[in-house]
Design a protein around this motif. Structure first.
Motif, PDB file in Angstrom:
ATOM      1  N   GLU A  85       0.835  -1.212   0.000  1.00  0.00           N
ATOM      2  CA  GLU A  85       0.000   0.000   0.000  1.00  0.00           C
ATOM      3  C   GLU A  85       0.863   1.253   0.000  1.00  0.00           C
ATOM      4  O   GLU A  85       0.603   2.209  -0.754  1.00  0.00           O
ATOM      5  CB  GLU A  85      -0.915   0.011   1.240  1.00  0.00           C
ATOM      6  CG  GLU A  85      -2.079  -0.946   1.147  1.00  0.00           C
ATOM      7  CD  GLU A  85      -3.054  -0.768   2.316  1.00  0.00           C
ATOM      8  OE1 GLU A  85      -3.255   0.377   2.765  1.00  0.00           O
ATOM      9  OE2 GLU A  85      -3.593  -1.789   2.779  1.00  0.00           O
ATOM     10  N   LEU A 138       2.472   1.903  -3.480  1.00  0.00           N
ATOM     11  CA  LEU A 138       1.516   2.465  -4.453  1.00  0.00           C
ATOM     12  C   LEU A 138       1.242   3.936  -4.153  1.00  0.00           C
ATOM     13  O   LEU A 138       1.121   4.757  -5.068  1.00  0.00           O
ATOM     14  CB  LEU A 138       0.216   1.652  -4.458  1.00  0.00           C
ATOM     15  CG  LEU A 138       0.279   0.269  -5.112  1.00  0.00           C
ATOM     16  CD1 LEU A 138      -1.024  -0.495  -4.878  1.00  0.00           C
ATOM     17  CD2 LEU A 138       0.563   0.371  -6.619  1.00  0.00           C
ATOM     18  N   GLU A 139       1.150   4.252  -2.856  1.00  0.00           N
ATOM     19  CA  GLU A 139       0.938   5.658  -2.467  1.00  0.00           C
ATOM     20  C   GLU A 139       2.131   6.518  -2.867  1.00  0.00           C
ATOM     21  O   GLU A 139       1.977   7.628  -3.380  1.00  0.00           O
ATOM     22  CB  GLU A 139       0.681   5.763  -0.956  1.00  0.00           C
ATOM     23  CG  GLU A 139      -0.806   5.811  -0.650  1.00  0.00           C
ATOM     24  CD  GLU A 139      -1.158   5.375   0.765  1.00  0.00           C
ATOM     25  OE1 GLU A 139      -0.260   5.378   1.646  1.00  0.00           O
ATOM     26  OE2 GLU A 139      -2.331   5.019   0.976  1.00  0.00           O
ATOM     27  N   ALA A 181      -0.515   6.784  -6.656  1.00  0.00           N
ATOM     28  CA  ALA A 181      -1.826   6.164  -6.901  1.00  0.00           C
ATOM     29  C   ALA A 181      -2.784   6.511  -5.760  1.00  0.00           C
ATOM     30  O   ALA A 181      -2.363   6.748  -4.630  1.00  0.00           O
ATOM     31  CB  ALA A 181      -1.678   4.650  -7.013  1.00  0.00           C
ATOM     32  N   GLN A 182      -4.085   6.517  -6.085  1.00  0.00           N
ATOM     33  CA  GLN A 182      -5.109   6.577  -5.037  1.00  0.00           C
ATOM     34  C   GLN A 182      -5.301   5.131  -4.558  1.00  0.00           C
ATOM     35  O   GLN A 182      -5.631   4.256  -5.365  1.00  0.00           O
ATOM     36  CB  GLN A 182      -6.415   7.121  -5.614  1.00  0.00           C
ATOM     37  CG  GLN A 182      -7.524   7.247  -4.589  1.00  0.00           C
ATOM     38  CD  GLN A 182      -8.845   7.588  -5.242  1.00  0.00           C
ATOM     39  OE1 GLN A 182      -9.607   6.720  -5.656  1.00  0.00           O
ATOM     40  NE2 GLN A 182      -9.113   8.881  -5.369  1.00  0.00           N
ATOM     41  N   VAL A 183      -5.052   4.887  -3.284  1.00  0.00           N
ATOM     42  CA  VAL A 183      -5.013   3.503  -2.800  1.00  0.00           C
ATOM     43  C   VAL A 183      -6.244   3.164  -1.967  1.00  0.00           C
ATOM     44  O   VAL A 183      -6.664   3.943  -1.115  1.00  0.00           O
ATOM     45  CB  VAL A 183      -3.719   3.247  -1.986  1.00  0.00           C
ATOM     46  CG1 VAL A 183      -3.699   1.832  -1.419  1.00  0.00           C
ATOM     47  CG2 VAL A 183      -2.487   3.484  -2.859  1.00  0.00           C
ATOM     48  N   GLY A 240      -4.622   0.237  -6.455  1.00  0.00           N
ATOM     49  CA  GLY A 240      -3.989   1.541  -6.683  1.00  0.00           C
ATOM     50  C   GLY A 240      -4.495   2.108  -7.998  1.00  0.00           C
ATOM     51  O   GLY A 240      -4.328   1.485  -9.047  1.00  0.00           O
ATOM     52  N   SER A 241      -5.137   3.286  -7.939  1.00  0.00           N
ATOM     53  CA  SER A 241      -5.753   3.855  -9.145  1.00  0.00           C
ATOM     54  C   SER A 241      -5.016   5.113  -9.595  1.00  0.00           C
ATOM     55  O   SER A 241      -4.763   6.018  -8.802  1.00  0.00           O
ATOM     56  CB  SER A 241      -7.218   4.190  -8.883  1.00  0.00           C
ATOM     57  OG  SER A 241      -7.914   2.998  -8.575  1.00  0.00           O
ATOM     58  N   ALA A 281       3.779   1.044 -12.006  1.00  0.00           N
ATOM     59  CA  ALA A 281       3.234   2.159 -11.191  1.00  0.00           C
ATOM     60  C   ALA A 281       4.247   3.295 -11.131  1.00  0.00           C
ATOM     61  O   ALA A 281       3.892   4.479 -11.243  1.00  0.00           O
ATOM     62  CB  ALA A 281       2.893   1.656  -9.790  1.00  0.00           C
ATOM     63  N   GLN A 289       3.769   7.253 -12.682  1.00  0.00           N
ATOM     64  CA  GLN A 289       3.966   8.516 -11.974  1.00  0.00           C
ATOM     65  C   GLN A 289       4.894   9.435 -12.783  1.00  0.00           C
ATOM     66  O   GLN A 289       4.618  10.626 -12.928  1.00  0.00           O
ATOM     67  CB  GLN A 289       4.584   8.264 -10.599  1.00  0.00           C
ATOM     68  CG  GLN A 289       4.845   9.542  -9.822  1.00  0.00           C
ATOM     69  CD  GLN A 289       5.381   9.260  -8.428  1.00  0.00           C
ATOM     70  OE1 GLN A 289       6.264   8.423  -8.244  1.00  0.00           O
ATOM     71  NE2 GLN A 289       4.817   9.929  -7.447  1.00  0.00           N
ATOM     72  N   ASP A 307      -5.988   0.931 -13.186  1.00  0.00           N
ATOM     73  CA  ASP A 307      -6.165   0.359 -11.851  1.00  0.00           C
ATOM     74  C   ASP A 307      -5.232  -0.832 -11.714  1.00  0.00           C
ATOM     75  O   ASP A 307      -5.291  -1.763 -12.525  1.00  0.00           O
ATOM     76  CB  ASP A 307      -7.619  -0.082 -11.645  1.00  0.00           C
ATOM     77  CG  ASP A 307      -8.572   1.089 -11.804  1.00  0.00           C
ATOM     78  OD1 ASP A 307      -8.542   1.990 -10.949  1.00  0.00           O
ATOM     79  OD2 ASP A 307      -9.312   1.124 -12.815  1.00  0.00           O
TER      80      ASP A 307
END
Ligand code: AHN
Ligand code: ZN
Length: 332
Positions: free
Chosen positions: A76, A79-80, A84-86, A108-109, A160, A164, A173
């Protein structure tokens, strides 16, 4: 007579406005902006290898274990870190043998506001038993799952990081499914569990209860065992049944990005994997990129004590990662 005349004049006026409007919208070719060619980022295989090794370093990620909990938190936070929005789905699931699993799907979006979406996924848990190990004494020992679990997640963490650095046009996603590998132990594999899918518990849950209401994606790509030495990727049977056009798209991307040697146009078998509930229940066309070996089917290290980093080849991670980047950066 007079009314008819003015009606005619108005119609003619309207027609000419429409005519000029139509002409005016047509730009001469010379002033049209040329479409900038898509730049597909370069996948860093060393980075993906490192993310794979980091998961393995936690030890076996078996649901209900401390290593599983700590690794989940780490996934988590990674991904943050990549912007990403987790979301995490914490859910208790019942395994075939009655064990209650504290499971967690991690989502993670990127560009969560976009309605143009593609789903990328892998399972992050590892198998509680080395029930395919040549040594019987290991059949109840958990495996490290470097290839079976960590490799797919490692490739997706590197993707991911790339998302970014250079956002894709569409929303992505990334889903790490839990409890894929708690399926029936080889010793318990009899008619009592036949017909029910004892594998893929996390993805079965997500397919029924997605992380957002009315979730939809154009298609999905599942990565499973994408780092094994000497792996090749054959067209998997369930994928061809549900999402042949996506298999075609992905194999074309592999060949377009110079990775054709890893993706022969050959058939593999049908595999029960996380893409099955995504196709059947969530009704999103989803394919499985899964290592195939003509002799044995799955990797020789599959569900054995040898599923370690020693048997991971960064060149295989690269072939898969670059192919997936080629696909997602070309979606408009
Ligand atoms: C079956 O053996 C039926 N499915 C295997 C799916 C799997 C296990 N992928 C990784 N580990
Ligand atoms: Zn497995």
């Amino acid at each position: 007579m007079k009314i008819e005349n003015s009606l005619l004049r108005i119609s003619l006026l309207l027609l000419s406005v429409l005519f000029w409007g139509a002409c005016g919208s047509k730009q001469p070719k010379s002033t049209a902006q040329p479409q900038a060619p898509v730049v597909v980022p370069t996948f860093n295989a060393d980075s993906a290898y490192h993310y794979t090794a980091e998961q393995v370093a936690f030890g076996p990620r078996v649901p209900n274990s401390e290593a599983h909990r700590v690794c989940g938190d780490w996934l988590e936070s990674e991904l943050e870190r990549f912007g990403a929005q987790v979301k995490a789905q914490h859910v208790t699931l019942r395994a075939y043998d009655g064990t209650i699993l504290a499971a967690r799907n991690i989502i993670g979006s990127f560009k969560p506001e976009s309605n143009k979406r593609v789903l990328l996924c892998a399972h992050w848990d590892s198998r509680p038993w080395a029930d395919a190990d040549p040594e019987k004494k290991n059949h109840r020992t958990p495996i490290l799952g470097a290839n079976d679990g960590a490799s797919g997640v490692g490739v997706l963490l590197e993707i991911a990081r790339q998302l970014q650095a250079q956002p894709a046009e569409i929303g992505i996603d990334i889903i790490f499914f839990d409890a894929e590998d708690y399926g029936t132990h080889a010793a318990d594999d009899d008619e009592s569990t036949e017909g029910s899918i004892t594998w893929c518990l996390g993805s079965q849950y997500w397919a029924r209860v997605p992380h957002t209401t009315n979730y939809m994606a154009r298609f999905g790509i599942l990565l499973d065992m994408v780092g094994g030495k000497d792996a090749r990727f054959h067209r998997e049977g369930v994928s061809d049944d549900f999402a042949k056009h996506i298999v075609d798209k992905v194999w074309a991307a592999a060949h377009a990005s110079g990775n054709g040697q890893w993706f022969p146009y050959a058939d593999g078998g049908q595999i029960t994997d996380d893409h099955l509930p995504i196709n059947l229940i969530a009704r999103i066309p989803c394919i499985d990129i899964i290592g195939f070996y003509p002799e044995t089917g799955f990797a020789p290290t599959w569900h054995t004590m040898d599923d370690t980093m020693d048997n991971i080849d960064p060149a295989v991670l690269r072939a898969v990662g670059q192919t997936v980047l080629q696909v997602i950066y070309n979606e408009k």
